[in-house]
Design an enzyme around this catalytic site. Structure first.
Site, PDB file in Angstrom:
ATOM      1  N   GLY A  16       7.285  44.499  18.040  1.00  0.00           N
ATOM      2  CA  GLY A  16       6.979  43.081  17.858  1.00  0.00           C
ATOM      3  C   GLY A  16       7.024  42.675  16.391  1.00  0.00           C
ATOM      4  N   ASP A  37       6.458  50.527  23.294  1.00  0.00           N
ATOM      5  CA  ASP A  37       6.642  49.097  23.566  1.00  0.00           C
ATOM      6  C   ASP A  37       7.413  48.921  24.865  1.00  0.00           C
ATOM      7  OD1 ASP A  37       7.521  46.245  23.199  1.00  0.00           O
ATOM      8  OD2 ASP A  37       6.644  46.545  21.224  1.00  0.00           O
ATOM      9  N   TYR A 150      -5.616  35.124  27.468  1.00  0.00           N
ATOM     10  CA  TYR A 150      -5.507  35.768  26.155  1.00  0.00           C
ATOM     11  C   TYR A 150      -6.882  35.897  25.502  1.00  0.00           C
ATOM     12  CZ  TYR A 150      -3.627  36.532  21.392  1.00  0.00           C
ATOM     13  OH  TYR A 150      -3.321  37.030  20.145  1.00  0.00           O
TER      14      TYR A 150
HETATM   15  P1  NAD Z   1       4.606  39.976  19.351  1.00  0.00           P
HETATM   16  O1  NAD Z   1       4.668  39.293  20.674  1.00  0.00           O
HETATM   17  O2  NAD Z   1       5.720  39.775  18.383  1.00  0.00           O
HETATM   18  O3  NAD Z   1       4.434  41.545  19.550  1.00  0.00           O
HETATM   19  C1  NAD Z   1       3.738  42.107  20.626  1.00  0.00           C
HETATM   20  C2  NAD Z   1       4.459  43.378  21.038  1.00  0.00           C
HETATM   21  O4  NAD Z   1       3.768  43.985  22.134  1.00  0.00           O
HETATM   22  C3  NAD Z   1       5.888  43.122  21.513  1.00  0.00           C
HETATM   23  O5  NAD Z   1       6.769  44.062  20.933  1.00  0.00           O
HETATM   24  C4  NAD Z   1       5.807  43.306  23.029  1.00  0.00           C
HETATM   25  O6  NAD Z   1       7.029  43.705  23.616  1.00  0.00           O
HETATM   26  C5  NAD Z   1       4.718  44.359  23.128  1.00  0.00           C
HETATM   27  N1  NAD Z   1       4.042  44.363  24.421  1.00  0.00           N
HETATM   28  C6  NAD Z   1       3.496  43.309  25.082  1.00  0.00           C
HETATM   29  N2  NAD Z   1       2.942  43.713  26.236  1.00  0.00           N
HETATM   30  C7  NAD Z   1       3.101  45.071  26.287  1.00  0.00           C
HETATM   31  C8  NAD Z   1       2.734  46.076  27.227  1.00  0.00           C
HETATM   32  N3  NAD Z   1       2.074  45.768  28.348  1.00  0.00           N
HETATM   33  N4  NAD Z   1       3.072  47.362  26.955  1.00  0.00           N
HETATM   34  C9  NAD Z   1       3.758  47.686  25.826  1.00  0.00           C
HETATM   35  N5  NAD Z   1       4.137  46.780  24.907  1.00  0.00           N
HETATM   36  C10 NAD Z   1       3.818  45.480  25.135  1.00  0.00           C
HETATM   37  O7  NAD Z   1       3.208  39.566  18.701  1.00  0.00           O
HETATM   38  P2  NAD Z   1       2.667  39.797  17.224  1.00  0.00           P
HETATM   39  O8  NAD Z   1       2.590  38.494  16.563  1.00  0.00           O
HETATM   40  O9  NAD Z   1       3.418  40.897  16.556  1.00  0.00           O
HETATM   41  O10 NAD Z   1       1.173  40.261  17.539  1.00  0.00           O
HETATM   42  C11 NAD Z   1       0.802  41.641  17.516  1.00  0.00           C
HETATM   43  C12 NAD Z   1      -0.664  41.760  17.900  1.00  0.00           C
HETATM   44  O11 NAD Z   1      -1.468  41.042  16.980  1.00  0.00           O
HETATM   45  C13 NAD Z   1      -0.978  41.200  19.297  1.00  0.00           C
HETATM   46  O12 NAD Z   1      -1.920  42.044  19.921  1.00  0.00           O
HETATM   47  C14 NAD Z   1      -1.607  39.864  18.996  1.00  0.00           C
HETATM   48  O13 NAD Z   1      -2.519  39.472  20.000  1.00  0.00           O
HETATM   49  C15 NAD Z   1      -2.299  40.137  17.665  1.00  0.00           C
HETATM   50  N6  NAD Z   1      -2.454  38.884  16.905  1.00  0.00           N
HETATM   51  C16 NAD Z   1      -1.356  38.311  16.305  1.00  0.00           C
HETATM   52  C17 NAD Z   1      -1.511  37.107  15.612  1.00  0.00           C
HETATM   53  C18 NAD Z   1      -0.340  36.431  14.943  1.00  0.00           C
HETATM   54  O14 NAD Z   1      -0.519  35.345  14.395  1.00  0.00           O
HETATM   55  N7  NAD Z   1       0.846  37.020  14.911  1.00  0.00           N
HETATM   56  C19 NAD Z   1      -2.767  36.504  15.538  1.00  0.00           C
HETATM   57  C20 NAD Z   1      -3.846  37.111  16.180  1.00  0.00           C
HETATM   58  C21 NAD Z   1      -3.679  38.323  16.850  1.00  0.00           C
END
Ligand code: NAD
Ligand code: UDP
Length: 335
Positions: A16, A37, A150
């Site tokens: 991600g 992933d 979420y």
């Molecule tokens: P993203 O959607 O780009 O990345 C999430 C990754 O998790 C993806 O590669 C997806 O394929 C993988 N994934 C999802 N469900 C899965 C599963 N069941 N099994 C295996 N892989 C799975 O999101 P991001 O922005 O990189 O966020 C990463 C983490 O940080 C998340 O947990 C998100 O909740 C947390 N977060 C992000 C933000 C932000 O602003 N980017 C803010 C708060 C929290």
């Protein structure tokens, strides 16, 4: 790096946006990195730069299913769709990832005696009634709303981490991440920074939800990754806010994006989604005090880097280059 300093680190959600930057950081520090992933929202192309590194492995698996046994020293649990558009596509899938995924990751951590960090979120505060948000605020969350899968999933995951620490001695860390942006965000995941930048570059109307007076505080991804690595290395087992405390209205963000892109886009007002938090800004005193961490990259510096990333992804015709995901030949399985 001396071999006794080299760790084997599992990153769930490594393909991600945040996970791929964390892979960059940990590989360049000389660690062995396993990205696990299921490519729900991640992209195989985010790992192109990692695949030639002998310290990197990729496992295509769902954290909601029991995980393969593997020897690891640390786990960053990032797997979960993060944008409202994606996590609302299938609320059940989002809840399964947060709940069953947390259990599976914690079971692995306990069996391996590995330290485990949960990527939690500012969404645990819901539409907050105090401002800025400190870690001791319990939140104002709607368990029956659009964001519940979420918000409540992440809250339950925090509770699971706490329970595993109490009952099973898990060595836990919890990062409450506030809005983070930067290169490798998906152009179509509906988050405000990617939406505004892509719309501005395409000279399309900027979609402002509501009157645009709602606020967010945007952290550049490199700063966030630094905070995650510091938290993992610390002895802080209680939740820590990680985010940039500089707060902007969405109108201000739209103006800055227009200025930096030189766009002539108009602004169109669309309805505000339900339960959209009105104000959000982290109080980061705890991270500053206990981790020695403070973000260093202001929006005015991080946004041009993000705009450059999206500009590079645009063809001369204004269309985003299709992802070569399907043609990607490489995949490793668990040993
Ligand atoms: P993203 O959607 O780009 O990345 C999430 C990754 O998790 C993806 O590669 C997806 O394929 C993988 N994934 C999802 N469900 C899965 C599963 N069941 N099994 C295996 N892989 C799975 O999101 P991001 O922005 O990189 O966020 C990463 C983490 O940080 C998340 O947990 C998100 O909740 C947390 N977060 C992000 C933000 C932000 O602003 N980017 C803010 C708060 C929290
Ligand atoms: N938003 C907006 N236009 C868009 C996308 C989002 O005005 O095209 C607003 C959205 O209503 C919210 C803020 O921008 O108030 C941040 O939205 P995002 O989905 O990025 O993150 P979150 O709401 O989860 O913080």
């Amino acid at each position: 790096m001396p071999s006794n300093d080299q760790k084997t680190i599992l990153i769930t959600g490594g393909a991600g946006f945040v996970g791929s930057h964390l892979c960059d950081r940990l590989l360049s520090a000389g660690h062995r990195v396993i990205s696990l992933d299921n490519f729900h929202t991640g992209r195989r192309t985010n790992h192109h730069r990692h695949l030639s590194n002998p310290n990197f492995r990729l496992i295509d698996a769902d954290i909601a299913a029991p995980l393969p046994e593997m020897a690891v020293d640390e786990i960053y649990n990032l797997a979960c769709p993060a944008s409202p558009v994606h996590y609302q596509e299938s609320p059940i899938t989002t809840l399964r990832t947060n709940l069953l995924g947390a259990v599976n990751v914690l079971e692995l951590a306990v069996s391996q005696r590995a330290r485990v960090l949960q990527a939690s979120t500012s969404e645990v505060y819901g539409d907050p009634l105090i401002h800025p948000q400190t870690e001791d605020y319990f939140g104002n969350v709607n368990s029956f709303g659009e964001r519940a899968c979420y918000d409540e999933g992440k809250r339950a995951a925090e509770a699971l981490f706490h329970a595993y620490e109490q009952e099973r001695g898990a060595d836990i860390r919890i990062a409450r991440i506030f809005n983070t942006y930067g290169p490798r965000m998906q152009h179509d995941d509906g988050r405000v920074v990617s939406n505004f930048v892509v719309q501005a570059l395409r000279q399309q109307p900027i979609t402002l939800y509501g009157d645009g007076s709602q606020t967010r505080s945007f952290c550049f991804v490199d700063d966030l990754v630094d905070g995650l690595v510091r938290l993992m290395a610390s002895d802080v087992k209680t939740p820590v806010n990680l985010g940039n405390p500089n707060e902007f209205t969405m109108i201000e963000l739209a103006g800055l994006v227009m200025e930096l892109t030189g766009s002539r886009s108009s602004v169109t007002h669309l309805p505000l989604p339900s339960d959209d938090p009105k104000r959000r800004r982290p109080d980061i005193a705890k991270a500053e005090r206990l981790l020695g961490w403070t973000p260093t990259i202001p929006l005015a510096a991080g946004l041009p880097l993000t705009i450059a990333f999206f500009r590079d992804a645009l063809t001369a015709g204004g269309e985003l280059v299709p992802s070569p995901d399907d043609a990607f030949p490489y995949q490793m399985s668990a040993e």
